[in-house]
Scaffold this motif. Structure first.
Motif, PDB file in Angstrom:
ATOM      1  N   TYR A  51       2.349  17.284   7.406  1.00 12.50           N
ATOM      2  CA  TYR A  51       2.838  17.945   6.198  1.00 12.50           C
ATOM      3  C   TYR A  51       2.202  19.314   5.983  1.00 12.50           C
ATOM      4  N   THR A  52       1.082  19.572   6.661  1.00 11.37           N
ATOM      5  CA  THR A  52       0.521  20.923   6.639  1.00 11.37           C
ATOM      6  C   THR A  52       1.490  21.904   7.285  1.00 11.37           C
ATOM      7  N   LEU A  53       2.067  21.505   8.404  1.00 10.87           N
ATOM      8  CA  LEU A  53       3.072  22.341   9.071  1.00 10.87           C
ATOM      9  C   LEU A  53       4.275  22.539   8.161  1.00 10.87           C
ATOM     10  N   LYS A  54       4.706  21.490   7.496  1.00 12.23           N
ATOM     11  CA  LYS A  54       5.863  21.592   6.607  1.00 12.23           C
ATOM     12  C   LYS A  54       5.612  22.635   5.515  1.00 12.23           C
ATOM     13  N   THR A  55       4.414  22.628   4.926  1.00 17.09           N
ATOM     14  CA  THR A  55       4.080  23.621   3.898  1.00 17.09           C
ATOM     15  C   THR A  55       3.999  25.024   4.480  1.00 17.09           C
ATOM     16  N   GLN A  56       3.486  25.141   5.699  1.00 19.46           N
ATOM     17  CA  GLN A  56       3.455  26.455   6.354  1.00 19.46           C
ATOM     18  C   GLN A  56       4.876  26.976   6.560  1.00 19.46           C
ATOM     19  N   LEU A  57       5.780  26.103   6.935  1.00 12.01           N
ATOM     20  CA  LEU A  57       7.176  26.514   7.093  1.00 12.01           C
ATOM     21  C   LEU A  57       7.787  26.899   5.745  1.00 12.01           C
ATOM     22  N   TYR A  65      19.308  18.944   6.100  1.00  4.19           N
ATOM     23  CA  TYR A  65      18.417  18.238   5.180  1.00  4.19           C
ATOM     24  C   TYR A  65      16.960  18.610   5.411  1.00  4.19           C
ATOM     25  N   PHE A  66      16.535  18.705   6.665  1.00  8.52           N
ATOM     26  CA  PHE A  66      15.137  19.054   6.939  1.00  8.52           C
ATOM     27  C   PHE A  66      14.827  20.457   6.402  1.00  8.52           C
ATOM     28  N   TYR A  67      15.774  21.367   6.560  1.00  6.30           N
ATOM     29  CA  TYR A  67      15.601  22.701   5.982  1.00  6.30           C
ATOM     30  C   TYR A  67      15.432  22.605   4.469  1.00  6.30           C
ATOM     31  N   PHE A  68      16.347  21.890   3.817  1.00  2.50           N
ATOM     32  CA  PHE A  68      16.396  21.877   2.356  1.00  2.50           C
ATOM     33  C   PHE A  68      15.124  21.280   1.768  1.00  2.50           C
ATOM     34  N   LEU A 112      15.066   8.832   6.271  1.00  2.00           N
ATOM     35  CA  LEU A 112      14.305   9.632   7.226  1.00  2.00           C
ATOM     36  C   LEU A 112      14.543   9.132   8.644  1.00  2.00           C
ATOM     37  N   TYR A 113      14.525   7.819   8.843  1.00  2.00           N
ATOM     38  CA  TYR A 113      14.832   7.280  10.173  1.00  2.00           C
ATOM     39  C   TYR A 113      16.254   7.650  10.584  1.00  2.00           C
ATOM     40  N   THR A 114      17.192   7.573   9.645  1.00  2.00           N
ATOM     41  CA  THR A 114      18.581   7.904   9.956  1.00  2.00           C
ATOM     42  C   THR A 114      18.709   9.352  10.415  1.00  2.00           C
ATOM     43  N   LEU A 115      18.159  10.277   9.634  1.00  2.00           N
ATOM     44  CA  LEU A 115      18.323  11.697   9.954  1.00  2.00           C
ATOM     45  C   LEU A 115      17.533  12.097  11.195  1.00  2.00           C
ATOM     46  N   LEU A 116      16.355  11.523  11.395  1.00  2.00           N
ATOM     47  CA  LEU A 116      15.624  11.806  12.636  1.00  2.00           C
ATOM     48  C   LEU A 116      16.392  11.288  13.841  1.00  2.00           C
ATOM     49  N   ASP A 117      17.005  10.136  13.695  1.00  2.00           N
ATOM     50  CA  ASP A 117      17.820   9.584  14.779  1.00  2.00           C
ATOM     51  C   ASP A 117      18.984  10.517  15.087  1.00  2.00           C
ATOM     52  N   TRP A 118      19.640  11.037  14.061  1.00  2.00           N
ATOM     53  CA  TRP A 118      20.746  11.982  14.265  1.00  2.00           C
ATOM     54  C   TRP A 118      20.243  13.269  14.905  1.00  2.00           C
ATOM     55  N   HIS A 119      19.101  13.746  14.433  1.00  2.97           N
ATOM     56  CA  HIS A 119      18.515  14.982  14.959  1.00  2.97           C
ATOM     57  C   HIS A 119      18.186  14.850  16.447  1.00  2.97           C
ATOM     58  N   LEU A 120      17.580  13.735  16.812  1.00  2.00           N
ATOM     59  CA  LEU A 120      17.139  13.563  18.191  1.00  2.00           C
ATOM     60  C   LEU A 120      18.296  13.289  19.147  1.00  2.00           C
ATOM     61  N   ASN A 121      19.338  12.678  18.640  1.00  2.00           N
ATOM     62  CA  ASN A 121      20.436  12.279  19.512  1.00  2.00           C
ATOM     63  C   ASN A 121      21.636  13.219  19.483  1.00  2.00           C
ATOM     64  N   ASP A 122      21.609  14.227  18.630  1.00  2.00           N
ATOM     65  CA  ASP A 122      22.642  15.272  18.619  1.00  2.00           C
ATOM     66  C   ASP A 122      21.918  16.617  18.641  1.00  2.00           C
ATOM     67  N   PRO A 168      14.091  26.492  10.274  1.00  2.00           N
ATOM     68  CA  PRO A 168      13.119  26.295  11.355  1.00  2.00           C
ATOM     69  C   PRO A 168      13.477  25.178  12.309  1.00  2.00           C
ATOM     70  N   PHE A 169      14.221  24.190  11.839  1.00  2.00           N
ATOM     71  CA  PHE A 169      14.516  23.018  12.649  1.00  2.00           C
ATOM     72  C   PHE A 169      15.670  23.264  13.619  1.00  2.00           C
ATOM     73  N   ILE A 170      16.330  24.411  13.477  1.00  2.00           N
ATOM     74  CA  ILE A 170      17.273  24.877  14.497  1.00  2.00           C
ATOM     75  C   ILE A 170      16.536  25.742  15.508  1.00  2.00           C
ATOM     76  N   ASP A 171      15.677  26.625  15.020  1.00  2.00           N
ATOM     77  CA  ASP A 171      14.897  27.482  15.921  1.00  2.00           C
ATOM     78  C   ASP A 171      13.914  26.676  16.751  1.00  2.00           C
ATOM     79  N   HIS A 172      13.269  25.714  16.125  1.00  2.00           N
ATOM     80  CA  HIS A 172      12.255  24.878  16.785  1.00  2.00           C
ATOM     81  C   HIS A 172      12.512  23.418  16.438  1.00  2.00           C
ATOM     82  N   PRO A 173      13.445  22.776  17.124  1.00  2.00           N
ATOM     83  CA  PRO A 173      13.763  21.377  16.807  1.00  2.00           C
ATOM     84  C   PRO A 173      12.571  20.444  16.917  1.00  2.00           C
TER      85      PRO A 173
END
Length: 372
Positions: free
Chosen positions: A33-39, A201-204, A233-243, A265-270
């Motif tokens: 979550y430190t990284l999340k705040t930095q982003l 969602y991760f951006y928002f 969170l499991y649902t969206l991470l699963d979608w993120h990793l598999n698409d 950031p999650f498009i630039d650095h998935p």
């Protein structure tokens, strides 16, 4: 874990095509979550253009350059048919509307995170990163429902088919395994755009981490750190990793940076997603590990455009994607008694880089192949 490591290397490969300003992420050095705040500190205070300005943005930057490639119609994730003819198409501005009486009539602006959650306040209301042009009727059908995997019970609603014309659907959450814990209705887009939704969602929840605890939503857990409940969170991470990130997302991210001066950031650095929510990614990896280990693809690389998928698991689907995230071929074993040690040969692939998604009993694995 192996399928996720493969995905992260793929993501790193894709990221080099993004036009990231030099030094933009230099301060993103932490983890969790430190990284999340930095982003958050990097992407907050964007130049809010307002809700109404999004119409002109869409007319230029939300065109279908990836499927029909006609450069004149809107790319709508709720009507796009990645492997065939779309059920309908919309001309920018001309076909925009606020009123509709059925699917395929007009498009309007959808807030992927419903605007009622944040009381229609700015800058959230006009933030282009979570605004998409979508069919008006399907947008209304999705309403404020959370996103998730739909189970067996679809919701009936007059004036619209369910699933919709491109296969998006509304129904009860699957509520099994890691995706359990929520028994209400969820909306599920087609596989082609699941990762797009997850990264929005991760951006928002990163961009608005200082405000999100004030918002009541079934997908949120009331914190500013994890933000999402375990189910979602499991649902969206699963979608993120598999698409994986597509060229469409990369191009749109670049356009939004020009438009409002911040990036997703999650498009630039998935890879950031699993650096922020590492324990959840590790849990997902462990549940998919057996499927990954018990499934092989050969030959790889292929020299004749042919490869075979072999598994000791009972497979549900095999989906082949090109580097742009487009579905090349899908085999679905619905209503078919598939025996163990099943094999399937896929042929007629042109030279290039492909991702193969394999699913079995709510488990997923992704492998990459190369055709020379």
């Amino acid at each position: 874990m192996k399928n996720k490591i493969t995905l992260l290397s793929i993501f790193s490969f894709i990221s080099i095509f993004a036009q990231i300003p030099p030094g933009y992420y230099d301060s993103a050095t932490g983890s969790g979550y430190t990284l999340k705040t930095q982003l958050y500190n990097i992407i907050n205070n964007h130049n809010d253009q307002g809700y109404d300005s999004f119409d002109a943005f869409t007319a230029t930057n939300d065109l279908d350059l990836y499927y029909e490639n006609d450069n004149s119609t809107i790319l709508d994730i709720y009507s796009e048919n990645p492997s065939g003819t779309d059920p309908y198409n919309y001309t920018p501005i001309t076909d925009e509307c606020g009123n509709y009486n059925g699917e395929g009539v007009c498009y309007n602006k959808e807030h992927v995170i419903p605007q009622s959650i944040f009381s229609q306040n700015n800058p959230m209301r006009g933030d282009a990163h979570h605004l998409l042009p979508t069919d008006g009727r399907v947008n209304g059908f999705r309403s404020n429902y959370p996103f998730g995997y739909v189970g067996s019970n679809l919701v009936s609603q007059s004036g619209i088919s369910n699933p919709t014309m491109n296969g998006s659907k509304l129904g009860n959450n699957i509520n099994t395994g890691l995706f359990s814990g929520y028994t209400g209705n969820v909306f599920e887009p087609i596989d082609e755009f699941k990762g797009d939704i997850a990264r929005i969602y991760f951006y928002f929840i990163t961009r608005y981490e200082t405000q999100v605890t004030n918002w009541n939503y079934s997908m949120f857990n009331g914190t500013s750190t994890q933000v999402l409940t375990d189910t979602f969170l499991y649902t969206l991470l699963d979608w993120h990793l598999n698409d994986p990130v597509s060229q469409k997302e990369i191009n749109r991210n670049n356009a939004i940076y020009t438009y409002q001066n911040n990036r997703n950031p999650f498009i630039d650095h998935p890879e950031y997603a699993c650096q922020v929510w590492s324990s959840h990614c590790n849990t997902l990896s462990s549940t998919d590990f057996a499927l990954n280990e018990n499934t092989t693809i050969y030959p790889n690389p292929s020299t004749n455009g042919i490869f075979t998928v072999s598994s000791t698991e009972n497979l549900d689907t095999i989906t082949v994607y090109n580097i742009n995230g487009q579905i090349i071929e899908r085999i679905q074993y619905s209503n078919v008694n598939v025996i163990n040690n099943s094999t399937y040969t896929i042929s007629n692939l042109s030279s290039g880089f492909y991702l193969v998604e394999i699913t079995s009993n709510n488990k997923k694995a992704i492998k990459k192949i190369i055709v020379n």
